[in-house]
Design a protein around this motif. Structure first.
Motif, PDB file in Angstrom:
ATOM      1  N   ALA A 277      -5.074 131.231  -0.443  1.00 50.60           N
ATOM      2  CA  ALA A 277      -6.066 130.202  -0.736  1.00 50.60           C
ATOM      3  C   ALA A 277      -7.384 130.436  -0.017  1.00 50.60           C
ATOM      4  CB  ALA A 277      -5.505 128.824  -0.365  1.00 50.60           C
ATOM      5  N   ASP A 278      -7.402 131.185   1.073  1.00 54.17           N
ATOM      6  CA  ASP A 278      -8.627 131.395   1.832  1.00 54.17           C
ATOM      7  C   ASP A 278      -9.360 132.672   1.441  1.00 54.17           C
ATOM      8  OD1 ASP A 278      -8.222 129.078   3.376  1.00 54.17           O
ATOM      9  OD2 ASP A 278      -6.822 130.155   4.675  1.00 54.17           O
ATOM     10  N   SER A 279      -8.871 133.397   0.444  1.00 56.33           N
ATOM     11  CA  SER A 279      -9.518 134.637   0.003  1.00 56.33           C
ATOM     12  C   SER A 279     -10.244 134.403  -1.310  1.00 56.33           C
ATOM     13  CB  SER A 279      -8.474 135.758  -0.161  1.00 56.33           C
ATOM     14  OG  SER A 279      -7.803 136.011   1.061  1.00 56.33           O
ATOM     15  N   PHE A 280     -11.229 135.239  -1.555  1.00 59.23           N
ATOM     16  CA  PHE A 280     -12.004 135.150  -2.789  1.00 59.23           C
ATOM     17  C   PHE A 280     -11.776 136.352  -3.698  1.00 59.23           C
ATOM     18  CE2 PHE A 280     -14.597 136.615   0.755  1.00 59.23           C
ATOM     19  CZ  PHE A 280     -14.968 137.878   0.344  1.00 59.23           C
ATOM     20  N   SER A 281     -10.785 137.195  -3.383  1.00 57.31           N
ATOM     21  CA  SER A 281     -10.419 138.321  -4.236  1.00 57.31           C
ATOM     22  C   SER A 281      -8.967 138.680  -3.967  1.00 57.31           C
ATOM     23  CB  SER A 281     -11.337 139.532  -3.991  1.00 57.31           C
ATOM     24  OG  SER A 281     -11.195 139.982  -2.650  1.00 57.31           O
ATOM     25  N   TRP A 282      -8.317 139.269  -4.983  1.00 57.24           N
ATOM     26  CA  TRP A 282      -6.949 139.737  -4.846  1.00 57.24           C
ATOM     27  C   TRP A 282      -6.943 141.030  -4.040  1.00 57.24           C
ATOM     28  CZ3 TRP A 282      -2.525 137.527  -7.342  1.00 57.24           C
ATOM     29  CH2 TRP A 282      -2.816 136.427  -8.159  1.00 57.24           C
ATOM     30  N   SER A 283      -5.996 141.159  -3.121  1.00 61.77           N
ATOM     31  CA  SER A 283      -5.843 142.391  -2.340  1.00 61.77           C
ATOM     32  C   SER A 283      -4.817 143.292  -3.021  1.00 61.77           C
ATOM     33  CB  SER A 283      -5.392 142.075  -0.914  1.00 61.77           C
ATOM     34  OG  SER A 283      -4.147 141.392  -0.921  1.00 61.77           O
ATOM     35  N   PHE A 284      -5.029 144.591  -2.933  1.00 62.91           N
ATOM     36  CA  PHE A 284      -4.207 145.574  -3.660  1.00 62.91           C
ATOM     37  C   PHE A 284      -3.901 146.752  -2.770  1.00 62.91           C
ATOM     38  CE2 PHE A 284      -4.453 149.658  -5.918  1.00 62.91           C
ATOM     39  CZ  PHE A 284      -3.337 149.560  -6.730  1.00 62.91           C
ATOM     40  N   SER A 285      -2.695 147.304  -2.942  1.00 67.76           N
ATOM     41  CA  SER A 285      -2.306 148.541  -2.260  1.00 67.76           C
ATOM     42  C   SER A 285      -1.234 149.229  -3.089  1.00 67.76           C
ATOM     43  CB  SER A 285      -1.795 148.275  -0.840  1.00 67.76           C
ATOM     44  OG  SER A 285      -0.590 147.534  -0.870  1.00 67.76           O
ATOM     45  N   ALA A 286      -1.190 150.562  -3.044  1.00 69.93           N
ATOM     46  CA  ALA A 286      -0.205 151.345  -3.803  1.00 69.93           C
ATOM     47  C   ALA A 286      -0.118 152.733  -3.194  1.00 69.93           C
ATOM     48  CB  ALA A 286      -0.588 151.426  -5.282  1.00 69.93           C
ATOM     49  N   ASP A 287       1.003 153.388  -3.464  1.00 72.48           N
ATOM     50  CA  ASP A 287       1.219 154.776  -3.023  1.00 72.48           C
ATOM     51  C   ASP A 287       1.205 155.673  -4.257  1.00 72.48           C
ATOM     52  OD1 ASP A 287       1.494 153.850  -0.456  1.00 72.48           O
ATOM     53  OD2 ASP A 287       3.693 153.819  -0.509  1.00 72.48           O
ATOM     54  N   ILE A 288       0.372 156.712  -4.226  1.00 71.04           N
ATOM     55  CA  ILE A 288       0.321 157.703  -5.305  1.00 71.04           C
ATOM     56  C   ILE A 288       0.783 159.039  -4.753  1.00 71.04           C
ATOM     57  CG2 ILE A 288      -1.462 156.498  -6.609  1.00 71.04           C
ATOM     58  CD1 ILE A 288      -3.542 158.273  -5.396  1.00 71.04           C
ATOM     59  N   PHE A 289       1.084 159.989  -5.648  1.00 69.44           N
ATOM     60  CA  PHE A 289       1.813 161.185  -5.234  1.00 69.44           C
ATOM     61  C   PHE A 289       0.953 162.444  -5.181  1.00 69.44           C
ATOM     62  CE2 PHE A 289       4.779 158.375  -7.484  1.00 69.44           C
ATOM     63  CZ  PHE A 289       5.652 158.078  -6.453  1.00 69.44           C
ATOM     64  N   THR A 290      -0.073 162.565  -5.977  1.00 62.69           N
ATOM     65  CA  THR A 290      -0.768 163.844  -6.109  1.00 62.69           C
ATOM     66  C   THR A 290      -2.240 163.714  -5.723  1.00 62.69           C
ATOM     67  OG1 THR A 290      -1.317 163.433  -8.428  1.00 62.69           O
ATOM     68  CG2 THR A 290       0.784 164.535  -7.977  1.00 62.69           C
ATOM     69  N   ARG A 291      -2.786 164.882  -5.393  1.00 61.39           N
ATOM     70  CA  ARG A 291      -4.219 164.957  -5.087  1.00 61.39           C
ATOM     71  C   ARG A 291      -5.053 164.716  -6.328  1.00 61.39           C
ATOM     72  NH1 ARG A 291      -7.927 164.515  -0.972  1.00 61.39           N
ATOM     73  NH2 ARG A 291      -9.837 165.568  -1.615  1.00 61.39           N
ATOM     74  N   ALA A 292      -4.578 165.163  -7.480  1.00 63.69           N
ATOM     75  CA  ALA A 292      -5.318 164.951  -8.730  1.00 63.69           C
ATOM     76  C   ALA A 292      -5.441 163.466  -9.045  1.00 63.69           C
ATOM     77  CB  ALA A 292      -4.632 165.690  -9.872  1.00 63.69           C
ATOM     78  N   ALA A 293      -4.387 162.684  -8.778  1.00 63.86           N
ATOM     79  CA  ALA A 293      -4.463 161.243  -9.007  1.00 63.86           C
ATOM     80  C   ALA A 293      -5.454 160.579  -8.065  1.00 63.86           C
ATOM     81  CB  ALA A 293      -3.076 160.613  -8.856  1.00 63.86           C
TER      82      ALA A 293
END
Length: 585
Positions: A277-293
């Motif tokens: 409720a105190d933020s003005f944007s959704w926070s995001f995080s993820a793990d990817i596998f390759t340098r190309a990605a």
């Protein structure tokens, strides 16, 4: 005996006669007295002397005197002007009193709608009656009864089997223009609505709910009848549908992560996205596998990279702000973090600005002014109030800081959209906690305990405040907000804010401060994230919304403080959402 020959005509003597006679007015009167007998009844002796019967005039008298009332021409010219003629010297100062108006002129008084005078033609129209009982005129069907309605193109005639083409300068031409007559004004509500002159309450009985008896909130009820409320009526919110309770829920989770604008798929795991409720944007995080990605989403000269995340039909558009690499033989992994597009209105993307309102403005207008030329839209759904000229001032603030400060002044929060440039300003507490169990409480969803996979709680009691003093500083007003039905003997710490400039803002802020007190429990619940198009599930839980939990011990209502969605496992197949509910006991 009365002498007629000495009497003068009735009129005004001319100036010449007055100068010639030179006889005073009184002297003339005395001379007439000597020559005439007094006005009385003649004696017997007079009757014998004349030997003329009474009321008989001798023939000699008839010839020597004119009849009564008709003056001779000679007498009129000698003694006076005619009765109805005014001398020339009097024409310049007054008009004579005569009967020059003829009877035909009287007809002007009988005309109902006389032509107004020239001075009134430019300011008034004629008074005419409308067509009250005539047939209804419809401009669309007015020409349907005509045999021929000319169109916009050229007319073609057949003369002797050959088409007719008019020349540029014909001697004879055809003109089929039709100018319809201007219809008279017709009352639109005379024959269709048939509204009777009576109280409006009778007309709305079938569309409104009965008020019922008032709930005692402060003091003793006086049993006085409620007067009719002329303002807008807020309809009662519809109760949320109850989700379908099943023994087993089978959800085929779908998680897609693509890079924008190329929409190249990116393989990822441990995806998390959340909002409190105190933020003005959704926070995001993820793990990817390759340098190309990573090269598809890392920042470049055009700015931060964008991703589109789709989890069971719920879509988010996020900006990749940071990344890190973790290398461990024989593989390597990259972690990316970011936020939704609402972050573009804050540092370091948005510039710092200062402002001061030169004219009166309200809070909603001030928030919308911060979004000019940004592409973002805003919906102000909280309490609005007015800033006098010079009361709204700030220095070195971003657009999001100003908007968040406006919302915080009245106890509101900023809810960003998931996949668009839109902001919603809503109160943190849609209703005070002591009204959550009312019938008209805006409950968003029902969360059944059968869908909960994890359940936890934390006891965080606060003082039971029942009064709050709010006030502006240099400009504004002060107000003591007291919970109805209480003595107000347990106040909160005083609240002072520069932007509390109007009574609605003070009342909303005071209610917000009182809502934070009492016996509070923070309940943590984990439930599945049902697909977007599934009407039988719970759906996505959002902060600053009320949710009902129908437990066996008794249903209760909680306020969502935040939600965290996780997609874990190979291919991110395990999807759940963990929510935090504020429960008041």
């Amino acid at each position: 005996m009365i002498s007629v020959s000495i009497a003068g005509g009735w009129g005004r003597a001319a100036s010449a006669d007055r100068a010639a006679s030179a006889i005073p007015w009184d002297a003339l009167r005395q001379a007439d007295r000597r020559a005439a007998a007094r006005w009385r009844i003649a004696g017997v002796a007079d009757r014998r002397a004349t030997v003329v019967p009474w009321a008989r005039v001798p023939a000699l008298d008839v010839l020597q005197a004119g009849r009564w009332g008709v003056a001779g021409m000679l007498d009129a010219q000698a003694i006076a002007q005619p009765w109805n003629r005014v001398p020339a010297k009097d024409l310049a100062v007054a008009s004579g009193w005569d009967h020059t108006m003829q009877p035909r002129d009287l007809r002007l008084r009988l005309i109902y709608n006389p032509k107004p005078a020239r001075k009134d033609l430019a300011i008034a129209a004629g008074h005419r009656r409308v067509n009250e009982y005539g047939p209804r005129f419809n401009a669309e069907t007015a020409l349907q009864d005509s045999l021929y309605v000319p169109g916009t193109g050229a007319l073609v005639f057949e003369f002797g089997g050959r088409p007719y083409f008019p020349s540029t300068s014909p001697e004879v031409f055809f003109d089929f223009r039709y100018v319809p007559a201007t219809p008279a004004i017709q009352p639109t509500d005379m024959r269709r609505t048939r509204v009777r002159w009576q109280s409006a309450r009778r007309l709305n009985l079938g569309r409104t709910l009965p008020w019922g008896r008032a709930r005692q909130v402060d003091g003793v009820l006086t049993d006085l009848p409620y007067v009719d409320y002329p303002g807008p009526v807020k309809p009662l919110p519809e109760p949320p549908p109850d989700p379908t309770i099943l023994d087993t829920y089978m959800i085929a989770n779908t998680v897609n992560l693509v890079a924008l604008p190329s929409r190249t798929p990116i393989a990822a795991k441990n995806i998390r996205i959340g909002l409190d409720a105190d933020s003005f944007s959704w926070s995001f995080s993820a793990d990817i596998f390759t340098r190309a990605a990573l090269e598809l989403v890392q920042p470049d000269a055009e700015g931060a990279g964008e991703l589109e995340l789709d989890i069971n039909g719920w879509t988010w558009v996020v900006l990749v702000e940071r990344y890190s690499r973790k290398q461990q033989f024989p593989a390597e992994a990259y972690t990316i973090t970011g936020a939704t597009r609402g972050q573009l209105l804050a540092a370091p993307y948005a510039p710092l600005r200062s402002g001061l309102n030169a004219a009166q403005i309200n809070a909603a207008q001030a928030a919308e002014a911060e979004l000019l030329n940004t592409g973002f839209t805003l919906a102000w759904q909280a309490t609005d109030w007015t800033f006098p000229a010079g009361a709204l001032s700030y220095q070195s603030q971003t657009a999001m800081q100003v908007i968040a400060k406006l919302a915080e002044t009245i106890g509101g929060v900023v809810l960003p959209a998931r996949d668009s440039d839109h902001l919603d300003i809503v109160p943190r507490y849609p209703l005070p906690p002591w009204q959550w169990n009312d019938v008209d409480a805006p409950i968003t969803r029902v969360i059944p305990p059968a869908m909960m996979t994890d359940l936890g709680g934390e006891w965080t009691p606060q003082p039971a405040w029942n009064a709050c003093y709010t006030s502006g500083t240099s400009v504004g007003c002060s107000m003591l907000v007291r919970r109805a039905g209480t003595a107000g003997d347990n106040p909160t710490p005083d609240v002072f804010d520069d932007w509390l400039t109007d009574q609605p803002a003070n009342q909303a802020r005071g209610t917000h401060e009182l809502s934070k007190g009492g016996n509070i429990e923070i309940v943590s619940v984990t439930i599945p994230l049902f697909p977007f198009a599934d009407d039988h599930g719970v759906g996505l839980i959002l902060p600053a919304h009320l949710y009902r939990v129908p437990e066996e011990s008794g249903p209760w209502v909680g306020l969502c403080l935040g939600v965290d969605i996780s997609a874990e496992g190979t291919g991110a197949v395990r999807v759940s959402q963990q929510i935090r509910l504020e429960r008041h006991h």
